[in-house]
Design a protein around this motif. Structure first.
Motif, PDB file in Angstrom:
ATOM      1  N   ILE A 187       2.712   2.185 -23.277  1.00 12.80           N
ATOM      2  CA  ILE A 187       2.092   1.720 -22.035  1.00 12.80           C
ATOM      3  C   ILE A 187       2.991   2.031 -20.832  1.00 12.80           C
ATOM      4  CG2 ILE A 187       1.443  -0.388 -20.787  1.00 12.80           C
ATOM      5  CD1 ILE A 187       0.275  -1.396 -23.453  1.00 12.80           C
ATOM      6  N   ILE A 188       4.295   1.837 -20.984  1.00 16.15           N
ATOM      7  CA  ILE A 188       5.218   2.132 -19.871  1.00 16.15           C
ATOM      8  C   ILE A 188       5.103   3.603 -19.455  1.00 16.15           C
ATOM      9  CG2 ILE A 188       7.664   2.466 -19.305  1.00 16.15           C
ATOM     10  CD1 ILE A 188       8.303  -0.123 -20.591  1.00 16.15           C
ATOM     11  N   LEU A 189       5.070   4.475 -20.462  1.00 15.16           N
ATOM     12  CA  LEU A 189       4.968   5.899 -20.145  1.00 15.16           C
ATOM     13  C   LEU A 189       3.634   6.208 -19.475  1.00 15.16           C
ATOM     14  CD1 LEU A 189       6.572   7.598 -23.278  1.00 15.16           C
ATOM     15  CD2 LEU A 189       7.617   7.087 -21.077  1.00 15.16           C
ATOM     16  N   VAL A 190       2.571   5.607 -20.018  1.00 15.14           N
ATOM     17  CA  VAL A 190       1.242   5.866 -19.450  1.00 15.14           C
ATOM     18  C   VAL A 190       1.179   5.343 -18.010  1.00 15.14           C
ATOM     19  CG1 VAL A 190      -1.206   5.285 -19.629  1.00 15.14           C
ATOM     20  CG2 VAL A 190       0.060   5.948 -21.668  1.00 15.14           C
ATOM     21  N   PHE A 191       1.767   4.171 -17.768  1.00 20.03           N
ATOM     22  CA  PHE A 191       1.827   3.617 -16.403  1.00 20.03           C
ATOM     23  C   PHE A 191       2.334   4.674 -15.432  1.00 20.03           C
ATOM     24  CE2 PHE A 191       2.496  -1.243 -17.155  1.00 20.03           C
ATOM     25  CZ  PHE A 191       1.167  -1.332 -17.507  1.00 20.03           C
ATOM     26  N   GLN A 192       3.432   5.285 -15.808  1.00 17.07           N
ATOM     27  CA  GLN A 192       4.079   6.220 -14.893  1.00 17.07           C
ATOM     28  C   GLN A 192       3.257   7.479 -14.703  1.00 17.07           C
ATOM     29  OE1 GLN A 192       8.429   6.592 -15.605  1.00 17.07           O
ATOM     30  NE2 GLN A 192       8.060   4.919 -17.022  1.00 17.07           N
ATOM     31  N   ILE A 193       2.640   7.936 -15.799  1.00 16.56           N
ATOM     32  CA  ILE A 193       1.805   9.135 -15.677  1.00 16.56           C
ATOM     33  C   ILE A 193       0.618   8.834 -14.773  1.00 16.56           C
ATOM     34  CG2 ILE A 193       0.301  10.722 -16.944  1.00 16.56           C
ATOM     35  CD1 ILE A 193       2.243  10.283 -19.358  1.00 16.56           C
ATOM     36  N   VAL A 194      -0.006   7.680 -15.013  1.00 16.99           N
ATOM     37  CA  VAL A 194      -1.154   7.292 -14.193  1.00 16.99           C
ATOM     38  C   VAL A 194      -0.713   7.152 -12.733  1.00 16.99           C
ATOM     39  CG1 VAL A 194      -2.780   5.419 -13.721  1.00 16.99           C
ATOM     40  CG2 VAL A 194      -2.432   6.208 -16.060  1.00 16.99           C
ATOM     41  N   GLY A 195       0.436   6.535 -12.517  1.00 14.71           N
ATOM     42  CA  GLY A 195       0.935   6.351 -11.159  1.00 14.71           C
ATOM     43  C   GLY A 195       1.174   7.682 -10.450  1.00 14.71           C
ATOM     44  N   LYS A 196       1.537   8.675 -11.261  1.00 16.57           N
ATOM     45  CA  LYS A 196       1.849   9.958 -10.659  1.00 16.57           C
ATOM     46  C   LYS A 196       0.586  10.740 -10.310  1.00 16.57           C
ATOM     47  CE  LYS A 196       5.093  13.661 -11.096  1.00 16.57           C
ATOM     48  NZ  LYS A 196       5.941  14.480 -11.907  1.00 16.57           N
ATOM     49  N   PHE A 197      -0.396  10.691 -11.205  1.00 15.41           N
ATOM     50  CA  PHE A 197      -1.564  11.552 -11.028  1.00 15.41           C
ATOM     51  C   PHE A 197      -2.726  10.879 -10.292  1.00 15.41           C
ATOM     52  CE2 PHE A 197       0.600  13.815 -14.429  1.00 15.41           C
ATOM     53  CZ  PHE A 197       0.502  15.122 -13.974  1.00 15.41           C
ATOM     54  N   THR A 198      -2.649   9.585 -10.080  1.00 14.49           N
ATOM     55  CA  THR A 198      -3.756   8.907  -9.404  1.00 14.49           C
ATOM     56  C   THR A 198      -3.223   8.122  -8.226  1.00 14.49           C
ATOM     57  OG1 THR A 198      -3.591   6.853 -10.631  1.00 14.49           O
ATOM     58  CG2 THR A 198      -4.891   8.602 -11.632  1.00 14.49           C
ATOM     59  N   ARG A 199      -4.158   7.490  -7.541  1.00 15.25           N
ATOM     60  CA  ARG A 199      -3.742   6.723  -6.365  1.00 15.25           C
ATOM     61  C   ARG A 199      -3.367   5.293  -6.724  1.00 15.25           C
ATOM     62  NH1 ARG A 199      -8.384   8.157  -2.164  1.00 15.25           N
ATOM     63  NH2 ARG A 199      -8.545  10.359  -2.729  1.00 15.25           N
ATOM     64  N   ILE A 200      -3.491   4.978  -7.984  1.00 16.96           N
ATOM     65  CA  ILE A 200      -3.123   3.624  -8.406  1.00 16.96           C
ATOM     66  C   ILE A 200      -1.620   3.437  -8.235  1.00 16.96           C
ATOM     67  CG2 ILE A 200      -2.854   2.124 -10.431  1.00 16.96           C
ATOM     68  CD1 ILE A 200      -5.630   2.040  -9.703  1.00 16.96           C
ATOM     69  N   ASN A 201      -1.276   2.344  -7.637  1.00 15.38           N
ATOM     70  CA  ASN A 201       0.139   2.083  -7.415  1.00 15.38           C
ATOM     71  C   ASN A 201       0.676   1.179  -8.518  1.00 15.38           C
ATOM     72  OD1 ASN A 201       2.585   2.127  -6.126  1.00 15.38           O
ATOM     73  ND2 ASN A 201       2.106   0.292  -4.909  1.00 15.38           N
ATOM     74  N   ILE A 202       1.660   1.685  -9.246  1.00 16.98           N
ATOM     75  CA  ILE A 202       2.237   0.880 -10.318  1.00 16.98           C
ATOM     76  C   ILE A 202       3.495   0.206  -9.791  1.00 16.98           C
ATOM     77  CG2 ILE A 202       3.127   0.889 -12.676  1.00 16.98           C
ATOM     78  CD1 ILE A 202       0.349   1.930 -12.719  1.00 16.98           C
ATOM     79  N   ASP A 203       3.485  -1.090  -9.786  1.00 13.76           N
ATOM     80  CA  ASP A 203       4.645  -1.847  -9.314  1.00 13.76           C
ATOM     81  C   ASP A 203       5.770  -1.732 -10.337  1.00 13.76           C
ATOM     82  OD1 ASP A 203       6.473  -3.713  -8.441  1.00 13.76           O
ATOM     83  OD2 ASP A 203       4.914  -5.119  -7.758  1.00 13.76           O
ATOM     84  N   ILE A 204       6.956  -1.404  -9.864  1.00 11.25           N
ATOM     85  CA  ILE A 204       8.108  -1.272 -10.770  1.00 11.25           C
ATOM     86  C   ILE A 204       8.371  -2.586 -11.496  1.00 11.25           C
ATOM     87  CG2 ILE A 204       9.846  -1.839  -9.011  1.00 11.25           C
ATOM     88  CD1 ILE A 204      10.273   0.880 -11.679  1.00 11.25           C
ATOM     89  N   MET A 205       7.979  -3.691 -10.878  1.00 16.18           N
ATOM     90  CA  MET A 205       8.152  -4.999 -11.510  1.00 16.18           C
ATOM     91  C   MET A 205       7.357  -5.094 -12.817  1.00 16.18           C
ATOM     92  SD  MET A 205      10.329  -6.694 -10.022  1.00 16.18           S
ATOM     93  CE  MET A 205      10.099  -8.284 -10.802  1.00 16.18           C
ATOM     94  N   ALA A 206       6.186  -4.482 -12.806  1.00 20.09           N
ATOM     95  CA  ALA A 206       5.358  -4.504 -14.019  1.00 20.09           C
ATOM     96  C   ALA A 206       6.090  -3.799 -15.153  1.00 20.09           C
ATOM     97  CB  ALA A 206       4.022  -3.838 -13.747  1.00 20.09           C
ATOM     98  N   ILE A 207       6.645  -2.632 -14.808  1.00 15.54           N
ATOM     99  CA  ILE A 207       7.364  -1.864 -15.823  1.00 15.54           C
ATOM    100  C   ILE A 207       8.576  -2.647 -16.323  1.00 15.54           C
ATOM    101  CG2 ILE A 207       8.770   0.209 -16.172  1.00 15.54           C
ATOM    102  CD1 ILE A 207       6.776   1.723 -14.481  1.00 15.54           C
ATOM    103  N   ARG A 208       9.300  -3.268 -15.388  1.00 24.08           N
ATOM    104  CA  ARG A 208      10.487  -4.046 -15.768  1.00 24.08           C
ATOM    105  C   ARG A 208      10.120  -5.170 -16.714  1.00 24.08           C
ATOM    106  NH1 ARG A 208      13.951  -3.411 -10.816  1.00 24.08           N
ATOM    107  NH2 ARG A 208      14.663  -1.282 -11.217  1.00 24.08           N
ATOM    108  N   LYS A 209       8.992  -5.827 -16.401  1.00 19.52           N
ATOM    109  CA  LYS A 209       8.563  -6.968 -17.220  1.00 19.52           C
ATOM    110  C   LYS A 209       8.281  -6.498 -18.652  1.00 19.52           C
ATOM    111  CE  LYS A 209       7.679 -11.303 -17.338  1.00 19.52           C
ATOM    112  NZ  LYS A 209       8.757 -12.230 -16.939  1.00 19.52           N
ATOM    113  N   VAL A 210       7.522  -5.395 -18.736  1.00 18.62           N
ATOM    114  CA  VAL A 210       7.177  -4.881 -20.065  1.00 18.62           C
ATOM    115  C   VAL A 210       8.450  -4.460 -20.813  1.00 18.62           C
ATOM    116  CG1 VAL A 210       5.877  -3.128 -21.320  1.00 18.62           C
ATOM    117  CG2 VAL A 210       4.897  -4.161 -19.284  1.00 18.62           C
TER     118      VAL A 210
END
Lengths: 411, 301, 212
Positions: free
Chosen positions: A226-249
């Motif tokens: 999920i962490i990896l997918v978060f970043q890929i999605v964040g890169k290719f789409t306009r969805i903003n992934i909060d770094i806090m979410a990644i840190r939590k996971v």
């Protein structure tokens, strides 16, 4: 009602609009699925003789992938809990990514199990009313029930929440189902563990620690994906992934990772110290047995990867470094994939119940089918994402009935 | 199917091209649909058939097999006898490991010759060796003459457990224990998930990895629905104590062929039977008794 | 007491017997041992100048060790080689189960009349070839002769545990008597050629290609 259906179709059209890169990705996946389909047609026409599955090792790569993916599906719960129960903002915004992943993973599970059947056309013999399901005796029926139930629950939650967000209304009415999905996620992996666990013929699986180990390893590999997918999605789409979410996971992974290694240690101690005849499979895995060393390099690689990842995740400084974190995620995914794929299914059959050692290694056909199913999974995930994102971000402009005109997209 | 698939396991370049172009267009699907025997697809579970359906099913099977093998087939569904519970005894001190039973079984029960399926595995163990986990045993021994000095032999087939692990796990109820104690499989109901094979502690269950190949002149045309009738590809099969023979009072084929008379068979409920005498007067053990599968296959010496 | 190795003891016994016999049959046993030629057909045995198969001491095997001398009169080359040599290899020969134990007669009898003047009711049975024997006499022979020593085996056999039964488990059976499986002159079950070993899973693949 008419508008609802129409709007759904309009949103669905999104999957046909995309950049050349998107189309290239889709066609790449379709081509790989073609390989898979071809490989499967060979297996269908000639039988399992084209696989490496034999009487001695009667489950192989398909079931290994299935087991790994059940864990991935179950891991979505690690996003659901902070999002819906604790209302942790950064994760709440992207929890749908986890739900899509659960849906995709379950679809892949079903495909892998079907690929493993000798007579897949008779699968309805397991269905109630039409067939004769051996319920509640057979854990496989339980597994079919919980997996399909989980698929159903997640699909409902996902569509309902998405629709309500789109409408700008509260999704509170579905909260009971969301809460149900949490123990259900645990159940799918527990039942899958019990599937193996309940076989006294296979001492390697017949240990009470198996289900906890399943959950622990699932809860580190799933979120790592999920962490990896978060970043890929964040890169290719306009969805903003909060770094806090990644840190939590990442923090969650640190706990489960440590637990996973601890449980493995418990298992290793018990078997090696007691040194009974039940030690054979573990010995085969890590040291080889009677001159057969097929799994030894893989298992030590897996252990090394898991331990390295453990260090990366447990030390806060390395965990916060995004590059190291990503490396750690890859290490965990590969490590757990080996541990749970090869390291769980094959030693259960090696040595066989009559003491024979058959060194299983997936055949080209099995690899082809598996790659095809992974591509299908990636396609499902991509299309679901493509369908969801514009609705979620409010990009999709849909003709609305008069009374709804003032609606604002909130997500 | 026009495009004959490569027998090789490797996925090659040609395979990829073929797949990427024609694959998606339904090449596989077409093959799939053609491979299904639709008549059998709609057949009921054996236990759910009424008399009429059973009769017509047996007739249909007889016709199908006769056409396939060019010989008249009999497919019976002989019911269990009242008051019988079959048991099997094997005299370990007699067995010489000649494998006559293995091949008599293959012939009687129409096992596939290619790929090879054997319902009986004869394990050879060195005398004095640890053998509880059978790891030091082998079934691939191949000396000029048997028995070899310093070894003993133990044939293993289905142990006909009272608490059958295989029956417990089958998701479709395609395998079950009959009233006379025989564990059987409905080959037209099995979905080929092989869960029973994972559950069986005795390696007694075997999977049809391909369409079974049996020479036409070697086929046994006297068959039972739950026993030795020809099996399709992709299903599990196992020893049935020669259900087609034993339900008519005959000894199983393996017991008949054994040159040393190590194999004993009889009704456990009959106090006068050979089995009962054996249980009362010999030193008897059952394989992997700690698993509480309660086999009805007794080894004695 | 220092135990005497069996081989030495046996040689000594042979030597003693040889002396005894040499005295009683000087013409037959006067030859030197050098004149024994190793037998081509029966490895381990020798041929004496009379063309008889003998052991390395020129003796007609253990029969003489046990003072059972039937074969001196009943010598027929073919039978002797087939039956007595078999017997010589068997445990029976070591345990003093000599001809007369089953065939009857008195080998110590001074003449034919004396030798055969023994009460052996089944004398005829055991001396009739199996295929010429009346069917219901076969089991009797088994009981009478093998059973008199092998009591436990005989009991097991009569309950169907030792030996073989074919036919119907709940009806008519064929009872396989001792000598149908055991050669009475060398009862130990002979080694067999095993049927082929199974194909290991790593080598299991379709041998024939689909010919459809």
């Amino acid at each position: 009602m008419f508008h609802k259906i129409r709007n759904f179709l309009v949103a669905l059209m999104n999957i046909f609009h995309g950049s050349p890169l998107y189309y290239a990705w889709i066609f790449f996946l379709l081509a790989v699925m073609g390989i898979g389909l071809y490989a499967y047609s060979v297996q269908w026409n000639q039988g399992f003789i084209v696989t490496s599955i034999r009487d001695e090792v009667s489950w192989g790569f398909y079931i290994a992938n299935f087991t790994f993916l059940v864990g991935v599906a179950a891991a979505a719960v690690l996003l659901v809990v902070p999002a819906y129960i604790y209302h942790f903002g950064p994760i709440k915004e992207i929890v749908f990514l986890g739900e899509i992943m659960a849906i995709t993973a379950i679809c892949m599970c079903i495909m892998f199990v079907t690929a493993d059947l000798g007579r897949p056309e008779r699968i309805l013999h397991m269905a109630p009313l039409i067939g004769t399901p051996n319920f509640p005796s057979s854990l496989l029926v339980w597994d079919v029930v919980v997996l399909n139930g989980y698929l159903f629950i997640n699909a409902i939650i996902f569509l309902y929440v998405l629709y309500k967000i789109y409408e700008g209304k509260s999704y509170a009415p579905i909260m009971p189902l969301i809460i149900l999905s949490i123990p259900w996620a645990v159940s799918i992996h527990t039942v899958t563990a019990f599937l193996y666990n309940g076989l006294p013929a296979r001492p390697f699986w017949n240990a009470g620690i198996l289900a906890p180990r399943f959950l622990a390893s699932a809860f580190c590999s799933g979120p790592a994906i999920i962490i990896l997918v978060f970043q890929i999605v964040g890169k290719f789409t306009r969805i903003n992934i909060d770094i806090m979410a990644i840190r939590k996971v990442a923090e969650l992974i640190a706990y489960t990772m440590a637990l996973n290694i601890f449980l493995l240690g418990c298992e290793v101690f018990k078997e090696f110290y007691s040194n009974s005849v039940h030690l054979a499979p573990l010995k085969y895995m890590y040291f080889g047995l009677h001159g057969h060393h097929g799994l030894v390099p893989l298992m030590w690689t897996s252990l090394a990867l898991n331990l390295t990842a453990l260090v990366i995740f447990v030390v806060p400084a390395t965990r916060r470094n995004i590059a190291l974190l990503n490396i750690g995620c890859v290490l965990i995914i590969v490590g757990v994939y080996i541990e749970k794929g090869f390291g769980l299914v094959i030693p259960g059959f090696t040595p066989s119940t009559l003491g024979e050692i058959y060194e299983y290694w997936p055949s080209g056909i099995e690899l082809g089918v598996s790659v095809g199913i992974w591509a299908t999974g990636a396609l499902i995930y991509t299309l679901l994402l493509k369908f969801t994102l514009p609705v979620y971000s409010g990009e999709t402009h849909i003709e609305e009935p008069e009374e709804n005109r003032e609606r604002v997209v909130t997500a | 199917m026009k495009n004959k698939p490569d027998n090789k396991k490797q996925m090659n370049r040609r395979g990829f091209m073929k797949a990427a172009t024609a694959g998606m267009a339904g090449l596989a699907t077409q093959g799939c649909v053609n491979n299904i025997n639709w008549d059998r697809f709609f057949q009921s579970h054996f236990k759910e058939m009424d008399k009429e359906e059973l009769k017509s099913t047996l007739a249909k099977l007889e016709k199908e097999y006769s056409a396939k093998y060019g010989r008249e087939f009999v497919v019976k569904a002989t019911a269990p006898m009242e008051g019988t519970l079959f048991g099997y005894g094997l005299d370990l001190s007699r067995c010489i490991g000649c494998r006559r039973c293995v091949y008599a079984c293959v012939g009687e029960n129409n096992q596939s010759r290619d790929p090879q399926i054997h319902w009986i595995s004869v394990m050879r163990t060195k005398m004095g060796d640890k053998w509880a986990d059978l790891e030091n045993s082998t079934r691939y021994y191949d000396p000029a003459l048997v028995p070899e000095e310093g070894y003993f032999y133990m044939p293993i087939g289905c142990q006909m457990c009272e608490q059958s692990a295989c029956v417990k796990v089958c998701p479709t109820g395609a395998t079950w224990k009959e009233p006379d104690g025989i564990v059987v499989v409905d080959y037209d109901w099995c979905i080929g998930c092989r869960y029973c094979m994972a559950a069986c502690p005795y390696g007694a269950r075997h999977f049809n990895l391909a369409e079974p190949d049996i020479p036409k002149d070697e086929i046994n045309t006297n068959t039972h629905y739950l026993g030795n009738r020809p099996r399709p590809k992709g299903v599990v099969e196992k020893c049935t104590f020669c259900i087609q023979r034993t339900r008519e009072g005959k000894y199983p084929a393996c017991a008949e062929i054994c040159p040393v008379g190590a194999r004993k068979f009889g009704n456990l409920l009959d106090p006068e039977s050979e089995m009962r005498y054996l249980l009362e007067h010999k030193r008897v053990f059952r394989l992997k008794e700690d698993l509480n599968t309660q086999p009805k296959f007794y080894y004695f010496f | 007491m220092v135990p005497i190795p069996a081989r030495v003891a046996r040689s000594a016994l042979y030597a003693a017997l040889a002396c005894l016999l040499a005295l009683s049959f000087p013409s037959a046993w006067g030859q030197d041992e050098e004149e024994l030629v190793p037998s081509k057909d029966h490895p381990g045995y020798f041929v004496n100048p009379d063309g008889e198969i003998v052991d390395e001491f020129g003796l007609l095997l253990r029969l003489f060790e046990h003072e059972s001398v039937c074969v001196r009169c009943h010598y027929e080359k073919e039978k002797y080689e087939k039956l007595v040599l078999d017997w010589d290899k068997s445990k029976h020969s070591k345990n003093k189960v000599t001809c007369e134990k089953c065939h009857g007669g008195n080998p110590k009898g001074a003449n034919v009349g004396e030798a055969k003047n023994v009460e052996t009711t089944n004398f005829q049975v055991i001396n009739t070839p199996l295929d010429k024997l009346e069917k219901d006499l076969v089991p009797q022979a088994a009981f009478k002769y093998c059973g008199q020593c092998h009591g436990i085996k005989f009991r097991d056999w009569s309950f169907g545990i030792h030996g073989k039964r074919t036919g119907y488990w709940n009806g008519e059976k064929e009872y396989w008597v001792c000598i149908l499986c055991h050669n009475p002159h060398n009862p130990k079950f002979q080694k067999l050629e095993p049927k082929p070993a199974p194909i290991p899973p790593s080598k299991l693949a379709l041998r024939k290609k689909d010919e459809k």
